[in-house]
Design an enzyme around this catalytic site. Structure first.
Site, PDB file in Angstrom:
ATOM      1  N   ASP A 361       0.835  -1.189   0.000  1.00 25.79           N
ATOM      2  CA  ASP A 361       0.000   0.000   0.000  1.00 25.79           C
ATOM      3  C   ASP A 361       0.879   1.250   0.000  1.00 25.79           C
ATOM      4  O   ASP A 361       1.842   1.350   0.767  1.00 25.79           O
ATOM      5  CB  ASP A 361      -0.893  -0.026   1.245  1.00 25.79           C
ATOM      6  CG  ASP A 361      -1.817   1.162   1.343  1.00 25.79           C
ATOM      7  OD1 ASP A 361      -2.702   1.289   0.481  1.00 25.79           O
ATOM      8  OD2 ASP A 361      -1.653   1.964   2.286  1.00 25.79           O
ATOM      9  N   GLU A 397       1.741  -0.446  -5.041  1.00 20.75           N
ATOM     10  CA  GLU A 397       0.799   0.620  -5.353  1.00 20.75           C
ATOM     11  C   GLU A 397       1.690   1.849  -5.543  1.00 20.75           C
ATOM     12  O   GLU A 397       2.163   2.423  -4.557  1.00 20.75           O
ATOM     13  CB  GLU A 397      -0.204   0.837  -4.229  1.00 20.75           C
ATOM     14  CG  GLU A 397      -1.231   1.897  -4.578  1.00 20.75           C
ATOM     15  CD  GLU A 397      -2.199   2.174  -3.433  1.00 20.75           C
ATOM     16  OE1 GLU A 397      -3.384   2.434  -3.726  1.00 20.75           O
ATOM     17  OE2 GLU A 397      -1.781   2.155  -2.267  1.00 20.75           O
TER      18      GLU A 397
END
Length: 721
Positions: A361, A397
């Site tokens: 993330d 990401e």
């Protein structure tokens, strides 16, 4: 009335490694647990042991080696609950926030028992101080121990000899993003007591759906122990997605059916084994960019009270946190012990918990050196040389919310990336918003403009149209705007840039024409995704037409808005969509031309002029440079199975059928001339998204050079012969 003080507990010197609480045999064969905590600036550390009645015994750790406080406590066995109190200076103006009144979770705890409820007592400062401008500087001396979870000593011994990792090559992978709780909570084939848990995901009924689809990996939304934010708890909500980690070694206890005093570890391992046995890899969505302690007004749960200046990036005004995540804080990954925490955690999940990879993330936040994103940063360098981590699947990401944080296409070899440019181009094409087809051509063929450098391959692109964050696929064709009222933020949260089209009516409707168009658009989007070059990622339930009622930010909806509705399988349209998804994945697995390990060259490799990739206008002629810049709703893409680079395991050339994909986003039917020799003599329709039932469609064969009618808003996928 306070409990009487428990008897004193002996503590031996122990060892500074490994960090955390490790049950083992100590001196003279005495069983016990070694405790080790890095707390560089601390003045003293107390280990706090809790019995089944919650009574606390404090043991001072007196050994200090290389900034690690440690001790061996004989007789402490698996199941023991514990935490730390760390003493030091309270001076938030210089970033020092030690407060021994606060019980702290061990960053290396393998299991966590209890929930974070966030009453005022768990804040290191006086949360409700009248002047909030300086509230974070006023120390709160109330004991937090009754209100916070405890770490649990776990017996780490396990035998993985019966486990067989699938080791699916990147090019052959199909990822299925799911939430452990949401995927299983309403499944009628899973016993009620197992729904919403790791054991539920391991159940044959859950695995049967995954194997029927043909996906090769599940990407689990965060399963590290996480906490709920105060602003959600005040509104009667909880953090459902889990992007608020506080324990990087502990499986989230809320997903355990078997117990939370260590049993969750074994349950997670059994889930991994069951998925591996079905040929499915396990990828974890991990949040190492920030923690649940938020900014200066956040709670003191672990790292903030252990060594705030060591664990977090602080601003020049050290009261404040550098926030590249939008969540209040950012881990100080340049700091060696923080980097060690992250890499120790990653290796633990691979070697001891059996997982096969990670999706990071806001990975750009991890790649920052002191301020800027740096692809030679310590984090990326350590991963590249680590003998365990460089062998697993690594997905970035590739952005954060800081300056220069958008890094799509910039991560080094070994890494794949969520490709949001794929998402945008495909959404825009099917809603009729692309000015031309240049961007779409790159996305369908592996995004060579982003990834054809440094030895990267087409599978560096994780192609997705939807993810947990945003509209579901069904909502993408059902809503023009977000409908997040249930989140309690007056619909201000969530993205306003959805690139969606509601097909003529906002929300659910009884208009059968609109409903049929929406079903066709779902087929178009899924077909485009699963036939594109790169690694496709599906979101759980998109293959069934799952809706979140227009909520594009359901991070706090632990209810039917987020849970997968398995009754959709009783709807013929939804069942047909699931059947098409499985058929497309099977087609992908069967044909290597759809799973290329090298980028297309676009050049002829033989005397007849046949190229590995060719693009056609609706007139059946190859596109010129001008055609790429002209508005167009129709695009033909030819994939040659004769010119696939590489060889198979026995050294033979890889040969496959050739295919022509015709994508038409216009509302009216279009005429399309099928290219003649050398491309093909004939074409057989394999997929026609204008049809509701694909399996029932008779095979249609067209002669090359003939003009066919492509139904409005549809994909034709034809085998060239």
């Amino acid at each position: 009335m306070p409990h009487p003080s428990p008897p004193a507990v002996p503590v031996w010197p122990g060892a500074p490694t490994p960090l955390g609480a490790r049950f083992r045999t100590g001196p003279d064969g005495v069983a016990g647990t070694n405790f080790a905590l890095w707390a560089a600036g601390a003045e003293a550390v107390q280990l706090c042991l809790f019995d089944e009645r919650g009574r606390e015994t404090r043991v001072r750790l007196t050994e200090l080696t290389h900034e690690i406080w440690h001790g061996f406590v004989p007789g402490v066995r698996p199941g023991q609950r514990y935490g730390y109190r760390v003493e030091g200076r309270w001076d938030p103006w210089i970033g020092a926030r030690w407060n021994p009144a606060k019980l702290l979770l061990d960053p290396y705890a393998r299991a966590v028992d209890g929930e974070f409820s966030l009453p005022p007592e768990v804040y290191g400062h006086v949360r409700d101080w009248p002047d909030q401008q300086v509230a974070d500087t006023v120390r709160d001396d109330r004991d937090s121990a009754p209100f916070v979870p405890k770490g649990v000593v776990v017996d780490d011994d396990d035998d993985w000899e019966d486990d067989r990792r699938p080791k699916t090559p990147w090019a052959d992978s199909v990822i299925y993003e799911l939430h452990v709780r949401g995927f299983t909570k309403l499944h009628p084939g899973i016993p009620e007591e197992l729904r919403g848990t790791y054991a539920g995901l391991a159940h044959p009924a859950a695995i049967e759906h995954l194997t029927r689809l043909g996906v090769t990996a599940v990407e689990l939304l965060p399963v590290h122990q996480f906490a709920h934010e105060d602003h959600l708890l005040r509104r009667g909500l909880k953090n459902y997605w889990g992007y608020n980690s506080i324990g990087y070694f502990a499986p989230h206890a809320g997903y355990a059916a078997s117990g939370t005093t260590g049993q969750q570890v074994g349950e997670f391992k059994r889930m991994v084994r069951a998925l591996h046995a079905a040929g499915i890899e396990v990828i974890l969505d991990v949040v190492y960019n920030h923690t649940a302690e938020a900014g200066e007004l956040g709670p003191t749960l672990s790292l903030k009270g252990i060594d705030n200046r060591g664990y977090y990036r602080l601003q020049d005004d050290a009261r404040r946190y550098a926030d590249y995540t939008g969540c209040g804080n950012t881990l100080h990954v340049v700091q060696p012990q923080v980097l060690r925490l992250i890499t120790d955690s990653l290796r633990y999940w691979v070697t001891e918990m059996g997982v096969d990879g990670f999706r990071f993330d806001l990975a750009a936040a991890l790649a920052r050196s002191m301020h800027d994103v740096d692809m030679l940063s310590p984090f990326l360098a350590v991963i590249a040389q680590d003998p365990v981590l460089r062998r697993v699947k690594l997905i970035a990401e590739p952005w954060d919310v800081g300056s220069g944080g958008y890094q799509v296409g910039a991560f080094p070899p070994l890494w794949t990336e969520w490709n949001d440019r794929y998402r945008g181009a495909v959404r825009d094409f099917w809603r009729g918003a692309l000015p031309d087809v240049r961007d779409l051509g790159y996305r369908l063929s592996g995004s060579s403009d982003l990834y054809a450098w440094g030895g990267r391959r087409p599978y560096a692109s994780v192609n997705f149209i939807t993810a947990h964050d945003g509209f579901t696929l069904r909502d993408l064709v059902t809503y023009h705007g977000k409908h997040n009222e249930a989140n309690g933020e007056n619909n201000r949260d969530g993205s306003d840039d959805n690139r969606s089209w509601n097909c003529g009516a906002e929300g659910e409707t009884d208009d059968e024409g609109v409903r049929a168009l929406r079903r066709r658009q779902l087929r178009n989007l899924l077909t485009t995704l699963l036939l594109s070059t790169g690694v496709p990622m599906l979101v759980a339930g998109d293959e069934l037409g799952r809706t979140q009622r227009g909520n594009n930010n359901a991070y706090c909806q632990d209810n039917e808005i987020s849970w997968l509705d398995w009754e959709l399988l009783d709807d013929p349209g939804c069942r047909a969509l699931a059947d098409l998804t499985a058929r497309l994945i099977e087609l992908r697995h069967r044909h290597p031309v759809l799973r290329r390990r090298a980028f297309f060259s676009g050049r002829a490799h033989s005397a007849d002029g046949l190229r590995d990739l060719a693009w056609f206008t609706a007139h059946g002629v190859e596109m010129t440079e001008g055609d790429w810049y002209a508005p167009a709703a129709t695009l033909g893409m030819y994939l040659s199975g004769r010119d696939i680079p590489g060889r198979d395991e026995r050294g033979a050339a890889v040969l496959d059928d050739s295919f022509l994909a015709v994508l038409h986003a216009g509302a009216a039917p279009a005429r399309f001339v099928l290219p003649g020799p050398p491309w093909a003599e004939r074409y057989e329709v394999v997929v026609d998204t204008s049809r509701e039932e694909q399996a029932a469609a008779p095979a249609t064969v067209h002669t090359a050079g003939t003009e066919i009618t492509v139904p409005g808003r549809s994909v034709l996928f034809l085998k060239a012969g």
